[in-house]
Design an enzyme around this catalytic site. Structure first.
Site, mmCIF file in Angstrom:
data_model
loop_
_atom_site.group_PDB
_atom_site.id
_atom_site.type_symbol
_atom_site.label_atom_id
_atom_site.label_comp_id
_atom_site.label_asym_id
_atom_site.label_seq_id
_atom_site.Cartn_x
_atom_site.Cartn_y
_atom_site.Cartn_z
ATOM 1 N N GLU A 153 0.958 -1.242 -0.120
ATOM 2 C CA GLU A 153 -0.230 -0.275 0.032
ATOM 3 C C GLU A 153 1.041 1.589 0.151
ATOM 4 O O GLU A 153 0.714 1.492 1.092
ATOM 5 C CB GLU A 153 -0.889 0.244 0.983
ATOM 6 C CG GLU A 153 -1.456 -1.276 1.393
ATOM 7 C CD GLU A 153 -2.676 -1.138 2.736
ATOM 8 O OE1 GLU A 153 -2.817 -0.219 3.140
ATOM 9 O OE2 GLU A 153 -3.655 -2.661 2.511
ATOM 10 N N GLU A 258 -5.779 -10.941 -1.495
ATOM 11 C CA GLU A 258 -6.920 -10.265 -0.561
ATOM 12 C C GLU A 258 -8.306 -10.317 -0.243
ATOM 13 O O GLU A 258 -8.699 -9.512 -0.317
ATOM 14 C CB GLU A 258 -6.090 -8.990 0.414
ATOM 15 C CG GLU A 258 -4.416 -9.114 0.924
ATOM 16 C CD GLU A 258 -4.303 -7.830 1.708
ATOM 17 O OE1 GLU A 258 -5.180 -7.546 2.355
ATOM 18 O OE2 GLU A 258 -3.111 -7.166 1.978
HETATM 19 O O1 G3I Z 1 -2.371 -6.231 18.594
HETATM 20 C C1 G3I Z 1 -2.986 -6.399 19.348
HETATM 21 C C2 G3I Z 1 -3.618 -7.373 20.551
HETATM 22 O O2 G3I Z 1 -2.749 -6.772 20.900
HETATM 23 C C3 G3I Z 1 -5.065 -7.274 20.693
HETATM 24 O O3 G3I Z 1 -4.821 -8.130 21.993
HETATM 25 C C4 G3I Z 1 -6.396 -7.347 20.270
HETATM 26 C C5 G3I Z 1 -7.375 -7.749 20.104
HETATM 27 O O4 G3I Z 1 -8.312 -7.332 19.963
HETATM 28 O O5 G3I Z 1 -5.989 -6.474 18.771
HETATM 29 C C6 G3I Z 1 -4.627 -6.677 18.617
HETATM 30 O O6 G3I Z 1 -4.469 -5.750 17.182
HETATM 31 C C7 G3I Z 1 -5.437 -6.621 16.128
HETATM 32 C C8 G3I Z 1 -4.450 -6.605 15.133
HETATM 33 O O7 G3I Z 1 -5.475 -6.701 13.654
HETATM 34 C C9 G3I Z 1 -4.089 -8.826 15.410
HETATM 35 O O8 G3I Z 1 -5.310 -8.722 15.871
HETATM 36 C C10 G3I Z 1 -5.920 -4.771 15.861
HETATM 37 O O9 G3I Z 1 -6.506 -4.273 16.707
HETATM 38 C C11 G3I Z 1 -6.319 -4.630 14.273
HETATM 39 O O10 G3I Z 1 -6.765 -3.712 13.681
HETATM 40 C C12 G3I Z 1 -5.927 -5.742 13.119
HETATM 41 O O11 G3I Z 1 -6.513 -5.854 12.172
HETATM 42 C C13 G3I Z 1 -5.634 -6.152 11.345
HETATM 43 C C14 G3I Z 1 -5.843 -4.932 10.123
HETATM 44 O O12 G3I Z 1 -4.579 -5.511 8.856
HETATM 45 C C15 G3I Z 1 -4.568 -3.585 10.521
HETATM 46 O O13 G3I Z 1 -4.295 -3.162 9.737
HETATM 47 C C16 G3I Z 1 -6.708 -6.895 10.230
HETATM 48 O O14 G3I Z 1 -6.314 -8.253 11.329
HETATM 49 C C17 G3I Z 1 -5.949 -7.532 9.338
HETATM 50 O O15 G3I Z 1 -7.244 -8.757 8.075
HETATM 51 C C18 G3I Z 1 -5.570 -6.148 8.149
HETATM 52 O O16 G3I Z 1 -5.513 -6.539 7.231
HETATM 53 C C19 G3I Z 1 -4.822 -5.511 6.187
HETATM 54 C C20 G3I Z 1 -3.804 -6.986 5.295
HETATM 55 O O17 G3I Z 1 -2.440 -5.822 6.223
HETATM 56 C C21 G3I Z 1 -3.592 -5.317 4.052
HETATM 57 N N1 G3I Z 1 -4.413 -4.769 3.438
HETATM 58 C C22 G3I Z 1 -5.796 -4.391 4.601
HETATM 59 C C23 G3I Z 1 -5.984 -5.112 4.865
HETATM 60 C C24 G3I Z 1 -7.693 -5.246 5.767
HETATM 61 O O18 G3I Z 1 -7.131 -3.963 6.233
#
Ligand code: G3I
Length: 404
Positions: A153, A258
């Site tokens: 990105e 994705e």
């Molecule tokens: O790290 C914390 C963890 O410590 C805590 O226990 C947990 C509880 O909810 O949250 C954790 O962080 C989360 C992380 O995923 C790991 O689970 C974040 O809040 C959450 O925002 C994060 O979301 C991820 C997102 O990327 C972040 O931008 C999604 O799972 C993941 O599917 C998404 O993937 C992205 C690709 O990498 C790039 N393209 C877009 C795609 C969708 O946004």
């Protein structure tokens, strides 16, 4: 052996392979017949128990996995200089035990990179942290990963995105990330630029296309483009197919990396897969939504799997995809297999040995040189390609930087 018996055998083996495309009953068997990697994002806690209902479906249906989060910067280096590979290792162990390939997501991104964002304050700290991260993580996983999302990105509309990597290092952070990655993983993996919103032909994908052409001209070692395909129901198949084709005309691999299709019907899934199957350079088809129960966009993700108390495949969608693969043009499938078998670097004629001559004597950043990494002569700074940097100007921040 007579000529007649040879051709009889050939006919037999051809009909056998066609039969396997027609008779496949799982996604991965159908995909193998057309030369495609078919993947799913996952997390280690979902596959650590390899006999759970979820893991059983994943290994039955897919031949590729990617970590949804655990191989991102904050998942692998946190704090700076402290590396952690347990999540990626666990997913790799599951993949290897089940004959699956793996994508690496990702080295350089604005998000989920807090440790880097907090530590980088100028070009030198930026390049150093980038290099150490790619060398360590890439070095650890280099024989395990087929496709690396080196850059994630980095384009916004028709311009380069403003992010902490670019602001601190300069616009050539893109080139450096690729060069560092090739150095770290050698020719073990294909190097990708992965982005969203450029799935069909539009302003963003044209910027991505122009960037790819510029990298090829400058011998930046890019092998492929990841089209993320976060889509909604009703997208235009032909538009995506045309976009895949134009990158193929540059010799680049395309992976749909994705995929989720909000409120998808089975026909949406088959449309997207058909756009891929129509193009020999479309080599991987990876769904991001793990299941209705744990997709980042919620239960309307259009995922292929339903997670109830016992997770289950969505039979109608999966059968539609198998049927689409059975209908694929065998000539394109054969060409895909040939194309996908070319080694990294080979697709563009750019490979590890050919970037070595770019090094500078005293600022040698290739191989195992022990010279200081980012300084030459009087203390001037060079990047991984041995070039003197262009300090980002105020106008660079106005984003007018993509090739015309
Ligand atoms: O790290 C914390 C963890 O410590 C805590 O226990 C947990 C509880 O909810 O949250 C954790 O962080 C989360 C992380 O995923 C790991 O689970 C974040 O809040 C959450 O925002 C994060 O979301 C991820 C997102 O990327 C972040 O931008 C999604 O799972 C993941 O599917 C998404 O993937 C992205 C690709 O990498 C790039 N393209 C877009 C795609 C969708 O946004």
């Amino acid at each position: 052996m007579t000529r007649r018996s040879t051709s009889a055998l050939l006919a037999l083996s051809l009909s056998a392979s066609i039969a396997s495309a027609q008779t496949a009953t799982t996604l991965k068997d159908a995909a193998a017949a057309v030369g495609l990697n078919i993947g799913i994002a996952t997390n280690s806690n979902q596959v650590n128990n390899a006999t759970s209902a979820y893991a059983t479906i994943v290994k039955q249906q897919f031949n590729m996995v990617v970590c949804e989060n655990e191989m991102k910067f904050e998942g692998t280096e946190n704090p700076i200089g402290t590396y952690k590979y347990t999540g990626g290792d666990a997913v790799y162990t599951f993949a290897a035990a089940n004959g699956m390939k793996m994508r690496g997501h990702n080295f350089i991104w604005r998000d989920q990179a807090g440790p880097a964002k907090n530590a980088i304050h100028d070009r030198t700290t930026g390049l150093t942290i980038m290099r150490n991260h790619i060398e360590n993580v890439g070095g650890h996983f280099k024989t395990k990963i087929l496709e690396w999302d080196v850059l994630n990105e980095i384009t916004s509309g028709s311009s380069l995105e403003v992010n902490f990597w670019r602001t601190n290092i300069g616009d050539d952070y893109l080139d450096s990330a690729f060069a560092m990655s090739r150095r770290a993983v050698g020719n073990n993996g294909y190097l990708y630029y992965n982005d969203f919103g450029g799935d069909g032909v539009n302003g963003k994908s044209t910027s991505m296309f122009n960037l790819a052409k510029k990298w090829q001209t400058n011998k930046v070692p890019v092998d492929g483009i990841g089209l993320q395909c976060h889509l909604g129901s009703g997208f235009k198949k032909d538009d995506i197919s045309a976009n895949i084709k134009r990158f193929g005309d540059l010799g680049l691999r395309i992976s749909l990396t994705e995929i989720d299709i909000t409120n998808a019907k089975a026909s949406d899934w088959t449309n997207l897969l058909t756009a891929c199957l129509e193009n020999y350079n479309c080599v991987s088809f990876v769904t991001w939504g793990l299941s209705d129960a744990n997709s980042w966009i919620g239960s309307n993700c259009g995922c292929l799997l339903y997670s109830g108390s016992t997770p289950a495949p969505k039979t109608e969608m999966i059968q539609a995809l198998i049927t689409a693969m059975a209908a694929a043009d065998p000539a394109i499938s054969a060409k895909r297999k040939e194309f996908a078998a070319k080694g990294p670097g080979g697709v563009t004629g750019i490979n590890f040995p050919t970037i070595q001559p770019m090094r500078r004597a005293s600022g040698n950043l290739q191989g195992t040189a022990s010279v200081p990494v980012f300084s030459i002569g009087s203390g001037a700074v060079v990047d991984i390609l041995g070039r003197v940097p262009v300090v980002p100007s105020a106008s660079a921040k106005s984003l007018d930087v993509l090739p015309k």
